[in-house]
Design an enzyme around this catalytic site. Structure first.
Site, PDB file in Angstrom:
ATOM      1  N   ASP A 147      -7.153  -9.515   2.145  1.00  0.00           N
ATOM      2  CA  ASP A 147      -7.559 -10.621   1.372  1.00  0.00           C
ATOM      3  C   ASP A 147      -7.420 -10.593  -0.187  1.00  0.00           C
ATOM      4  O   ASP A 147      -6.837 -10.175  -0.852  1.00  0.00           O
ATOM      5  CB  ASP A 147      -8.899 -10.141   1.670  1.00  0.00           C
ATOM      6  CG  ASP A 147      -9.349  -8.828   0.787  1.00  0.00           C
ATOM      7  OD1 ASP A 147      -9.090  -7.410   1.384  1.00  0.00           O
ATOM      8  OD2 ASP A 147      -9.500  -8.253  -1.071  1.00  0.00           O
TER       9      ASP A 147
ATOM     10  N   MET B 224      -8.625   1.330  -3.021  1.00  0.00           N
ATOM     11  CA  MET B 224      -9.098   2.176  -3.531  1.00  0.00           C
ATOM     12  C   MET B 224      -8.822   3.527  -3.756  1.00  0.00           C
ATOM     13  O   MET B 224      -9.551   4.888  -3.002  1.00  0.00           O
ATOM     14  CB  MET B 224     -10.334   2.640  -2.097  1.00  0.00           C
ATOM     15  CG  MET B 224     -11.062   1.023  -1.941  1.00  0.00           C
ATOM     16  SD  MET B 224     -12.951   0.988  -0.607  1.00  0.00           S
ATOM     17  CE  MET B 224     -13.896   2.006  -1.832  1.00  0.00           C
ATOM     18  N   GLU B 225      -7.433   4.031  -3.039  1.00  0.00           N
ATOM     19  CA  GLU B 225      -7.132   5.096  -2.541  1.00  0.00           C
ATOM     20  C   GLU B 225      -5.888   5.212  -3.632  1.00  0.00           C
ATOM     21  O   GLU B 225      -5.217   7.343  -4.342  1.00  0.00           O
ATOM     22  CB  GLU B 225      -6.672   5.529  -1.864  1.00  0.00           C
ATOM     23  CG  GLU B 225      -7.206   5.856  -0.368  1.00  0.00           C
ATOM     24  CD  GLU B 225      -8.153   4.004   0.029  1.00  0.00           C
ATOM     25  OE1 GLU B 225      -7.625   3.330   0.013  1.00  0.00           O
ATOM     26  OE2 GLU B 225      -9.527   4.122   0.300  1.00  0.00           O
TER      27      GLU B 225
ATOM     28  N   GLU C 113      -2.583   1.502  11.886  1.00  0.00           N
ATOM     29  CA  GLU C 113      -1.638   2.512  11.208  1.00  0.00           C
ATOM     30  C   GLU C 113      -1.111   3.440  11.208  1.00  0.00           C
ATOM     31  O   GLU C 113       0.189   3.392  12.052  1.00  0.00           O
ATOM     32  CB  GLU C 113      -2.017   2.026   9.442  1.00  0.00           C
ATOM     33  CG  GLU C 113      -1.867   0.517   8.963  1.00  0.00           C
ATOM     34  CD  GLU C 113      -1.884   0.754   7.228  1.00  0.00           C
ATOM     35  OE1 GLU C 113      -1.399  -0.056   6.722  1.00  0.00           O
ATOM     36  OE2 GLU C 113      -2.473   1.117   6.914  1.00  0.00           O
TER      37      GLU C 113
HETATM   38  N1  ADE Z   1      -8.254  -2.990   1.066  1.00  0.00           N
HETATM   39  C1  ADE Z   1      -8.322  -3.410   0.841  1.00  0.00           C
HETATM   40  N2  ADE Z   1      -9.026  -4.771   0.377  1.00  0.00           N
HETATM   41  C2  ADE Z   1      -9.289  -3.939  -0.811  1.00  0.00           C
HETATM   42  C3  ADE Z   1     -10.243  -4.492  -1.729  1.00  0.00           C
HETATM   43  N3  ADE Z   1     -10.762  -6.516  -1.693  1.00  0.00           N
HETATM   44  N4  ADE Z   1     -10.947  -4.110  -2.650  1.00  0.00           N
HETATM   45  C4  ADE Z   1     -11.333  -2.708  -2.408  1.00  0.00           C
HETATM   46  N5  ADE Z   1      -9.985  -2.173  -1.240  1.00  0.00           N
HETATM   47  C5  ADE Z   1      -9.525  -3.071  -0.415  1.00  0.00           C
END
Ligand code: ADE
Length: 261
Positions: A225, A201-202, A17
């Site tokens: 996902d 996660m951020e 990205e």
């Molecule tokens: N980033 C993309 N998919 C994620 C997931 N399943 N858990 C945490 N961060 C992610």
């Protein structure tokens, strides 16, 4: 954000990205700080600093702090991918955060679960009018017209990846230092954090730093996902063919002068 003057920090979660942003910033100059490369240049005529966040809350907090203190950014846009948790949040959709929570923050019994000690709240909110406007601009940037044969995203072949047209959601994003990939963990998050749309996660770390510095911010996530054991799509191909394209188109749309930026 769109009407705030001054330099804008654009944080990308994935190297691909960041590269797609840098390809659109031919004047970008590198500055090294805190083991990171900050790219100072222009996008849509705006003064930009683009940088890779690195993975996890502490890394994202450090990156954001440098953008705000050393790079003099007056607003932050974060773009990346996330796992979908909302029942109608599908792979290929986009979530604009209107609230962020750290799902692994638990200082109980000293403080209620999820509460940020010292702040007295668990959820942080970017400015309401800002998220409403961002939702509008991003929805237009990813509209069926944009993806049609004559649109700017005409080369994004969603059907070949098994994806439908993107829907743009607005709501709660949960962040934690954990890649979530089990249905039971998703159920727990949905149970404890009603209405949660996505997990990553951020984002909530960026939100906390921006809150402390009283700086507007936007968190955009393309769903890669479903955060469970369900069949995953070809991730590298998804990132290259979809997430990177969406990230650039969304950010350019947000920065475009006719948007009031
Ligand atoms: N980033 C993309 N998919 C994620 C997931 N399943 N858990 C945490 N961060 C992610």
């Amino acid at each position: 954000m769109l009407s705030t003057p001054g330099r804008i920090g654009v944080i990308a979660a994935l190297p691909e990205e960041l590269q797609s942003l840098l390809d659109a910033m031919p004047d970008a100059q590198a500055i090294e700080r805190a083991g990171r490369t900050f790219w100072v240049g222009h996008l849509q005529g705006r003064d930009i600093v683009a940088v890779l966040s690195r993975i996890g809350k502490v890394a994202a907090a450090t990156t954001t702090t440098v953008l705000l203190t050393e790079m003099a950014c007056r607003q932050i846009i974060f773009t990346g991918v996330a796992g979908g948790l909302g029942p109608d949040v599908r792979v290929g959709d986009v979530v604009v955060a209107d609230a962020l929570v750290q799902h692994d923050m638990d200082a109980s019994p000293l403080f209620p679960r999820y509460e940020l000690p010292g702040l007295g709240v668990s959820h942080l909110h970017p400015p309401v009018d800002l998220t409403a406007r961002v939702h509008e601009v991003v929805s237009e940037a990813l509209s069926p017209q944009a993806l049609s044969v004559n649109g700017p995203l005409k080369d994004v072949h969603l059907a070949s990846l098994g994806l439908g047209l993107p829907r743009v959601h607005r709501g709660l994003i949960a962040s934690g230092d954990q890649f979530v990939n089990a249905a039971a963990d998703c159920d727990t998050l949905r149970h404890h954090l009603p209405g949660v749309l996505a997990v990553e996660m951020e984002g909530a770390a960026v939100a906390q730093v921006c809150h402390d510095f009283d700086t507007p911010y936007v968190v955009l996530r393309t769903i890669s996902d479903r955060a469970d054991e369900s069949a995953h799509i070809d991730f590298p191909r998804f990132v290259r063919a979809v997430a990177c394209r969406y990230a650039l188109v969304m950010i350019e749309a947000l920065l475009r002068p006719d948007r009031g930026s």
